[in-house]
Scaffold this active site. Structure first.
Site, short mmCIF file in Angstrom:
data_model
loop_
_atom_site.label_atom_id
_atom_site.label_comp_id
_atom_site.label_asym_id
_atom_site.label_seq_id
_atom_site.Cartn_x
_atom_site.Cartn_y
_atom_site.Cartn_z
N LYS A 70 0.22 -1.88 -0.65
CA LYS A 70 0.38 -0.51 0.24
C LYS A 70 0.93 1.36 -0.20
O LYS A 70 0.62 2.25 0.62
CB LYS A 70 -1.43 0.30 0.98
CG LYS A 70 -2.16 -1.43 1.53
CD LYS A 70 -2.98 -0.89 2.04
CE LYS A 70 -3.90 -2.31 2.29
NZ LYS A 70 -3.19 -3.03 3.31
N HIS A 72 2.22 5.32 -0.75
CA HIS A 72 2.02 6.37 -0.40
C HIS A 72 2.67 6.64 -0.70
O HIS A 72 3.84 7.84 0.86
CB HIS A 72 0.67 6.49 0.92
CG HIS A 72 -0.38 7.34 1.05
ND1 HIS A 72 -0.62 7.46 2.05
CD2 HIS A 72 -0.34 8.97 0.16
CE1 HIS A 72 -1.29 9.38 1.27
NE2 HIS A 72 -1.24 8.98 0.22
O1 LIG Z 1 -5.36 -3.87 0.92
C1 LIG Z 1 -5.55 -5.16 1.60
O2 LIG Z 1 -5.17 -6.08 0.88
C2 LIG Z 1 -6.56 -3.96 2.81
C3 LIG Z 1 -7.53 -3.30 1.40
C4 LIG Z 1 -8.13 -2.71 3.02
O3 LIG Z 1 -8.61 -2.12 2.97
N1 LIG Z 1 -8.71 -3.86 4.21
C5 LIG Z 1 -8.01 -4.99 4.13
O4 LIG Z 1 -8.62 -5.10 4.72
N2 LIG Z 1 -7.31 -5.34 3.27
C6 LIG Z 1 -5.84 -6.60 3.84
O5 LIG Z 1 -7.18 -7.91 3.59
C7 LIG Z 1 -6.13 -8.57 4.17
C8 LIG Z 1 -7.88 -8.91 5.15
O6 LIG Z 1 -7.96 -9.79 6.52
P1 LIG Z 1 -8.35 -10.43 7.31
O7 LIG Z 1 -10.23 -9.25 8.09
O8 LIG Z 1 -8.13 -11.45 8.59
O9 LIG Z 1 -9.55 -11.59 6.10
C9 LIG Z 1 -5.23 -7.96 5.48
O10 LIG Z 1 -4.14 -8.34 5.33
C10 LIG Z 1 -5.08 -6.49 4.97
O11 LIG Z 1 -4.56 -6.06 5.19
#
Ligand SMILES: O=C(O)c1cc(=O)[nH]c(=O)n1[C@@H]1O[C@H](COP(=O)(O)O)[C@@H](O)[C@H]1O
Length: 240
Positions: A70, A72
């Site tokens: 990510k 930025h």
């Molecule tokens: O870019 C991402 O993957 C991401 C963006 C976002 O807005 N929200 C988000 O949860 N993620 C990623 O998606 C994954 C979600 O994981 P769980 O919530 O454990 O299923 C994590 O690795 C977060 O870092």
């Protein structure tokens, strides 16, 4: 250049987020589950703990990697960073749409200058944990409007797709049509009623696909499950 979905050529739309600090545990899951899913995600947690072996193992096994750091930053830094991706296994990367037009265009230029087929460039709109109250405090009228504004900037500046929460998918497809690639974390097996952790607006895999997602990012429902392999099969079964 080939269309994004064809370029990625994933075997299914499940992306396993290996958010683990332990190298042994992470590599075991990568070897065991990586061949079952469309993609594996290497975010900052594994990258800083065992990133090199993550990438070399994925490369060796032919598993496509989503490098989710990510970025930025100012355009020059972004250009130099994205000109130096450390492994050909990396097929998708993330930047923040909030970096704006020049930053996203610099990322596009860096990827397009590579000799091999570039990874997908995906822009994060509003992080999925943010509530309506929080996005208002940040100056957006609503999540939907924030995703619309940030997504428009990103797509018109060269991003191949967007990250958003599954609750925004239906409107995003109506707004931008079928071409952009939509990535959705916030996937939970039982949908909105199940354990959501810090994910706002969670959906089941089937719901998210029906609403227009291309890639379902799943971490804890698999890596924290008693039987991660069984959890993976059960999510894949929900995809039909
Ligand atoms: O870019 C991402 O993957 C991401 C963006 C976002 O807005 N929200 C988000 O949860 N993620 C990623 O998606 C994954 C979600 O994981 P769980 O919530 O454990 O299923 C994590 O690795 C977060 O870092």
């Amino acid at each position: 250049m080939r269309e994004i979905r064809e370029r990625l050529g994933l075997k299914n739309p499940l992306c396993l987020a290996l958010d683990l600090t332990d190298r042994g545990q992470g590599l075991a899951l990568l070897r065991d589950l990586g061949p079952l899913v469309g993609m594996v995600k290497c975010g900052p947690v594994p990258y800083l703990s065992w990133g090199e072996s993550f990438l070399s193992t994925a490369e060796e096994l032919g598993i496509p990697v989503f490098l989710d750091l990510k970025w930025h930053d100012i355009p020059n830094t972004i250009f130099e960073t994205l000109s130096r991706l450390p492994s050909p296994a990396i097929r998708m990367v993330t930047i923040h749409a909030q970096g704006g037009q020049a930053m996203i265009a610099a990322a596009r230029r860096a990827l397009d200058a590579s000799e091999s087929e570039p990874p997908a460039l995906i822009a994060v709109t509003l992080l999925t944990h943010l509530t309506e109250v929080e996005v208002k405090e940040m100056g957006y009228p609503s999540r939907e409007e924030g995703v619309a504004r940030l997504g428009s900037v990103a797509l018109s500046s060269g991003a191949d797709g967007l990250v958003m929460s599954p609750g925004e998918l239906a409107r995003a497809r109506t707004r931008w049509g079928g071409t952009p690639y939509f990535v959705t974390p916030g996937i939970r097996p039982q949908g909105p009623i199940g354990a959501r952790d810090d994910q706002f607006n969670a959906r089941s895999p089937r719901e998210a696909l029906n609403e227009g997602s291309d890639l379902l990012v799943v971490g804890r429902p698999i890596i924290a499950a008693r039987d991660p392999r069984e959890a993976t099969y059960s999510l894949l079964a929900d995809l039909g």
